[in-house]
Scaffold this active site. Structure first.
Site, PDB file in Angstrom:
ATOM      1  N   ASP A  48      18.857  28.610  13.858  1.00  0.00           N
ATOM      2  CA  ASP A  48      17.965  27.900  12.944  1.00  0.00           C
ATOM      3  C   ASP A  48      18.433  26.472  12.689  1.00  0.00           C
ATOM      4  OD1 ASP A  48      15.525  28.098  11.556  1.00  0.00           O
ATOM      5  OD2 ASP A  48      16.576  28.204   9.647  1.00  0.00           O
ATOM      6  N   ASP A  49      19.504  26.308  11.905  1.00  0.00           N
ATOM      7  CA  ASP A  49      19.982  24.979  11.518  1.00  0.00           C
ATOM      8  C   ASP A  49      21.507  25.039  11.434  1.00  0.00           C
ATOM      9  OD1 ASP A  49      17.384  23.469  10.611  1.00  0.00           O
ATOM     10  OD2 ASP A  49      17.220  25.470   9.751  1.00  0.00           O
ATOM     11  N   HIS A 108      15.669  29.408  18.694  1.00  0.00           N
ATOM     12  CA  HIS A 108      15.147  28.937  17.402  1.00  0.00           C
ATOM     13  C   HIS A 108      16.159  27.976  16.774  1.00  0.00           C
ATOM     14  CE1 HIS A 108      12.585  29.835  13.654  1.00  0.00           C
ATOM     15  NE2 HIS A 108      13.441  28.908  13.301  1.00  0.00           N
ATOM     16  N   GLY A 162       8.311  24.660   8.339  1.00  0.00           N
ATOM     17  CA  GLY A 162       8.182  23.982   7.055  1.00  0.00           C
ATOM     18  C   GLY A 162       8.252  24.937   5.871  1.00  0.00           C
ATOM     19  N   GLU A 185       8.800  34.315   6.031  1.00  0.00           N
ATOM     20  CA  GLU A 185      10.134  33.821   5.709  1.00  0.00           C
ATOM     21  C   GLU A 185      10.487  34.040   4.248  1.00  0.00           C
ATOM     22  OE1 GLU A 185      12.179  29.758   6.911  1.00  0.00           O
ATOM     23  OE2 GLU A 185      10.018  29.718   7.054  1.00  0.00           O
TER      24      GLU A 185
END
Ligand SMILES: CNc1ncnc2c1ncn2[C@@H]1O[C@H](COP(=O)(O)O)[C@@H](O)[C@H]1O
Length: 339
Positions: free
Chosen positions: A284-285, A12, A172, A203
């Site tokens: 994730d990021d 992810h 998103g 989320e």
């Protein structure tokens, strides 16, 4: 334990959110001064050490900054190659990168060319000497998309299936719900055509209603991302989807204030021993939240007391839920640590 040497699977990771600040800075510095002058230096816009972006400040980072910087083929290639390099240096041996196909009309980039360029970078990277990382691509539908845009993502998945694209994602801003129900035929069709499905799931509180989660489970996802705001009824339904993968992102959730109680309070503690599901630690990021996958393993060892064998088992279990096929699973079974 050396968490960097531990062979790891990352399932992810959003491409644009995985670009390091240093790489953003390099790209910014290389732009002609006429185009970069309107944008502040990434090291000023996103100061090193700042990771406390919440869901209100996080999404605009892309639309108002990162997308303006990654706006032509050289910057897309530079950023993609450096993301691959960063994951490899962190000991990731298998990566499923996801991205939302983006047209950049000012640089004559269509969504098709955007995806093709990223796949080209992956092929180039894998052909490099000493490459130990294998990468597949997942294409994301953004919750803000219209049905027509979601259908376009599916069409791109079709065109690039067998050439590196293995699945489709829903991502998103969780506060956006307008078109969700209309996406149902897109995700159902994706599965019919042999694409794998992963969904951002519960989320935020607004996206954790039983109505939304039942809708998403009805699309038949193989994996779910984040999995935070679930009532007992939905938890039971998740367990009943035996073998479903849960992509859990501790640092993202803690830094963004998406969970309460810090790392100890993270729902990893609730799920990692549940037999019916497969928990996969993910970043994730990493460009925004600053914690590479090796550190996510170190965090669960520290906060949940996992020993060496449990860490190896956790990392290996992810093999079962990759989208990359049997041959790749075999390769991973040979190289991932058992103890
Ligand atoms: C808190 N975690 C998250 N939840 C939901 N969506 C996320 C996300 N992190 C990233 N994205 C989605 O990924 C895009 C950036 O990468 P790409 O341009 O697609 O490569 C963001 O615009 C957002 O839609």
């Amino acid at each position: 334990m050396d968490f960097i040497s531990l062979p790891k699977i990352e399932l992810h990771a959003h491409l644009s959110g995985s670009i390091s600040r240093q790489t953003l800075h390099e790209i910014w510095s290389q732009k002609p001064s006429s185009s970069s002058s309107s944008l502040p230096d990434p090291l000023v816009e996103m100061p090193p050490g700042k990771h406390d972006y919440d869901l209100q400040t996080f999404f605009p980072l892309f639309t108002s900054y990162i997308y303006t910087l990654i706006s032509d083929l050289p910057s897309l290639r530079h950023s993609t190659l450096s993301v691959l390099r960063d994951f490899q240096s962190d000991g990731v041996v298998y990566l499923e990168l996801r991205t939302t196909p983006r047209a950049i009309p000012s640089a004559n980039i269509t969504k098709h060319l955007y995806v093709q360029t990223i796949l080209g970078c992956i092929a180039e990277f894998e052909a490099g000497e000493g490459c130990t990382l294998r990468t597949k691509l997942i294409l994301s539908v953004d919750r803000r998309n219209t049905l027509a845009q979601a259908e376009e993502v599916l069409e791109l998945c079709r065109q690039f299936k067998g050439r590196g694209v293995v699945g489709i994602d829903l991502c998103g801003d969780p506060a956006v719900v307008d078109n969700l129900r209309s996406f149902t035929p897109v995700f159902r069709q994706a599965r019919k055509e042999g694409l794998k499905v992963t969904l951002h799931f519960a989320e935020a509180e607004v996206s954790g209603t039983e109505e939304e989660l039942d809708l998403l489970l009805g699309w038949g996802p193989e994996r779910l991302g984040h999995v935070i705001h679930l009532g007992e009824g939905v938890k039971q339904k998740v367990r009943e989807r035996r073998g479903v993968g849960l992509e859990l992102c501790l640092s993202c959730n803690v830094h963004a204030g998406m969970v309460r109680g810090g790392f100890e309070g993270h729902h990893f503690g609730e799920w990692w021993k549940v037999e019916e599901v497969v928990v996969v630690l993910s970043t994730d990021d990493v460009g925004v939240f600053g914690s590479p996958l090796s550190n996510e393993y170190a965090l669960v060892a520290k906060h949940f007391g996992l020993g060496r064998r449990e860490i190896c088992n956790l990392a290996r279990k992810g093999i079962d839920v990759i989208f990359g096929g049997e041959e790749e699973k075999e390769r991973l079974r040979k190289i991932m640590w058992t103890k």
